[in-house]
Design a protein around this motif. Structure first.
Motif, mmCIF file in Angstrom:
data_model
loop_
_atom_site.group_PDB
_atom_site.id
_atom_site.type_symbol
_atom_site.label_atom_id
_atom_site.label_comp_id
_atom_site.label_asym_id
_atom_site.label_seq_id
_atom_site.Cartn_x
_atom_site.Cartn_y
_atom_site.Cartn_z
ATOM 1 N N GLY A 54 0.878 -1.237 0.226
ATOM 2 C CA GLY A 54 -0.405 -0.283 -0.055
ATOM 3 C C GLY A 54 0.462 1.143 -0.219
ATOM 4 N N TRP A 55 1.923 1.486 0.879
ATOM 5 C CA TRP A 55 2.556 1.904 1.048
ATOM 6 C C TRP A 55 2.998 2.823 -0.997
ATOM 7 N N GLY A 56 3.953 1.464 -0.840
ATOM 8 C CA GLY A 56 4.624 1.400 -2.434
ATOM 9 C C GLY A 56 3.483 2.474 -4.031
ATOM 10 N N LEU A 57 2.072 2.164 -3.444
ATOM 11 C CA LEU A 57 1.062 2.037 -4.510
ATOM 12 C C LEU A 57 0.286 3.437 -4.306
ATOM 13 N N ASP A 58 0.591 4.399 -3.014
ATOM 14 C CA ASP A 58 0.573 5.279 -2.173
ATOM 15 C C ASP A 58 1.279 6.387 -3.315
ATOM 16 N N TYR A 59 2.845 5.451 -2.902
ATOM 17 C CA TYR A 59 3.703 6.033 -3.902
ATOM 18 C C TYR A 59 3.893 6.743 -5.678
ATOM 19 N N VAL A 60 3.008 5.963 -5.498
ATOM 20 C CA VAL A 60 2.936 5.898 -7.680
ATOM 21 C C VAL A 60 1.953 6.830 -7.438
ATOM 22 N N GLY A 62 0.531 8.521 -5.487
ATOM 23 C CA GLY A 62 0.618 10.144 -4.564
ATOM 24 C C GLY A 62 -0.946 10.272 -3.900
ATOM 25 N N THR A 63 -1.489 8.970 -3.527
ATOM 26 C CA THR A 63 -2.499 9.452 -2.590
ATOM 27 C C THR A 63 -1.906 9.368 -0.971
ATOM 28 N N ARG A 64 -2.392 8.941 -0.139
ATOM 29 C CA ARG A 64 -2.237 8.264 1.797
ATOM 30 C C ARG A 64 -2.712 7.477 2.268
ATOM 31 N N VAL A 67 -2.410 2.908 2.164
ATOM 32 C CA VAL A 67 -1.418 2.467 3.139
ATOM 33 C C VAL A 67 -2.465 1.221 3.945
ATOM 34 N N LEU A 68 -3.294 2.659 4.337
ATOM 35 C CA LEU A 68 -3.762 1.979 6.262
ATOM 36 C C LEU A 68 -5.114 1.136 5.196
ATOM 37 N N ALA A 69 -5.532 0.856 4.139
ATOM 38 C CA ALA A 69 -5.877 -0.301 3.579
ATOM 39 C C ALA A 69 -5.955 -1.460 3.334
ATOM 40 N N GLY A 70 -4.125 -1.528 2.963
ATOM 41 C CA GLY A 70 -3.491 -2.483 2.630
ATOM 42 C C GLY A 70 -3.082 -3.475 4.440
ATOM 43 N N ALA A 71 -3.134 -2.491 5.639
ATOM 44 C CA ALA A 71 -2.953 -2.755 6.484
ATOM 45 C C ALA A 71 -3.907 -3.271 7.315
#
Length: 112
Positions: A54-60, A62-64, A67-71
């Motif tokens: 999720g962090w990687g997808l957020d980085y690509v 531009g969302t925030r 990462v929470l949905a991934g957790a």
């Protein structure tokens, strides 16, 4: 001569034999502490892996919030894997008699 009742030094497992899940012994009973650690590692591992995705997808993108949905997805997935491996089921009654829950029908104690 080798005793046929004792397993040999070589791998006594048949090739392709199915092994049990982590924390579950060969006879299918849960392993207590080992089962708890397996459940813990499935859930924590799922949270870490899917949070990183999720962090990687957020980085690509531009969302925030991914990462929470991934957790959350990792925690649910870890619990699901634990449940499917039989690590979260209740203990199996081995036949010994346990006290009944609640009062008896006549209002007396549960003792016989």
């Amino acid at each position: 001569m080798r005793d046929p009742k004792k397993p040999g030094k070589g791998g006594s497992r048949k090739p392709g034999a199915r092994t049990s899940a982590p924390g579950v012994s060969a006879d299918g009973t849960n392993g207590g502490y080992n089962a708890g650690m397996a459940v813990f590692s499935y859930i924590i591992g799922g949270i870490i892996v899917w949070s990183l995705i999720g962090w990687g997808l957020d980085y690509v993108w531009g969302t925030r919030w991914i990462v929470l949905a991934g957790a959350l997805l990792g925690a649910v997935g870890g619990f699901y894997l634990s449940h499917m491996h039989g690590l979260t089921s209740s203990r199996i009654n081995t036949g010994e008699r346990h006290a009944a829950s609640g009062p008896s029908q006549d209002g007396d104690t549960n003792a016989e």
